[in-house]
Design an enzyme around this catalytic site. Sequence first.
Site, PDB file in Angstrom:
ATOM      1  N   SER A 167       7.185   1.777   1.524  1.00 36.23           N
ATOM      2  CA  SER A 167       7.822   0.532   1.146  1.00 36.23           C
ATOM      3  C   SER A 167       9.360   0.415   1.440  1.00 36.23           C
ATOM      4  O   SER A 167       9.535   0.009   2.627  1.00 36.23           O
ATOM      5  CB  SER A 167       7.831   0.820  -0.648  1.00 36.23           C
ATOM      6  N   HIS A 371      -0.339  -0.950  -3.531  1.00 34.70           N
ATOM      7  CA  HIS A 371       0.855  -0.253  -3.262  1.00 34.70           C
ATOM      8  C   HIS A 371       1.090   1.278  -3.719  1.00 34.70           C
ATOM      9  O   HIS A 371       1.552   1.720  -2.803  1.00 34.70           O
ATOM     10  CB  HIS A 371       1.977  -1.414  -3.876  1.00 34.70           C
TER      11      HIS A 371
END
Length: 400
Positions: A167, A371
């Site tokens: 990320s 995620h």
Amino acid sequence: MKCLYYCLISLCLNTNWLLADIIKYDPEVIEVAHLRTPGFITKYGYKCEEHRVDTKDGFSLTLHRIPKPGAQPVLLVHGLQDSSSAWVMTGAGHGLAFLLSDRGYDVWLMNCRGNRYSRKHRKFHILQQQFWDFSFHEIGVYDLPAAIDYVLDHSKGHDQLHYVGHSQGTTAAFVLGAERPAYMKKIKLMQALAPVAYFENVELPLLRAIAPHVAGIMRFAQAVGINEIPPETEVWRELSYKLCSFAFRSTCMEFLMQIVGTDEEQMNSTLTPIFLSQYPAGSSIKSFGHYGQQVLSGGLYKYDYDNPNVNRRYYGSPKPPAYKLAKIDCKVALYYGQNDLLVSVKDVQQLRRQLPNVVHDEKLAYKKFNHLDFLAAIDVKELLYNSMFQVMEKVDRGEL
């Protein structure tokens, strides 16, 4: 403000008896939940070292290491609001740091400025606004070069390292390549997990609703002295940990899934106390603001000061320039999920077209991969890590 803290303290203390019988966990889970990164590493029988690294702009960062002197170094860089514990909190046999160590790598775990392990500056105190005047830009321009140089200085016989980012850890790496391209020669392979560069096709309603108001939110935050979100205090940590682990676990997990993508099959809810005791680990409100600007910009741009004169002072133009991703010429491997609400497949494909040396592009086969799964999926080793290891080994052998 004092009244607010008194209320939080009172609520925190009362949750001890109020919530005691709502949800029960294995006592070992509760014990592990209160560990910090060195505690996780030593609990599972690995050696741990703690290193302090100074950046050129005055921050003192903490790197945790699972040492194998002389072995190929690999640097793991966490995402927004995360810390080095992201790579070890799921335990031996599951956490990426442990698996890499088992495969013979010298593993270094980064803690970017502002998180609970890297909250010192040679000039500014954490209560000063200047301390929090950073986003992923400063992490890429200052933190990563300092960490890479330090790791290589302590890695005899190696002039390159493997880089793994998740990320924000990928965004910062892209900034590093664009702004300090000479460092690309020091990276043997950059593995980008959930690579964040573009938001054009991200349809997360919350993100789209907040993004147009970023400038106003930033002005309000500065006016009232809010620089960090959420506050990294013992009271806040205990309160959020107890409420979400014991009283409102389903509500908190559902909220989380609405942000990262729903994947109940790969979410080990019994480990909720561990996840919530480690995350969030602290960052600046400017970091959120910078990402919010990207949602509206359609590209990856430097921070917009919402004032043409200020922008001109920093950049020589009334609007901030885009990062030149074509300068990222090290080998890059991209990994992304089809159910990641923060990183869309189309945006990663657009990113790939900008990068000149992508050696591996993997849209993960498991359709619900989100995620958070990059770090905590029950079967993450089979779904992702084994593929990463194969790519690393090919690069190490000179086959890729």
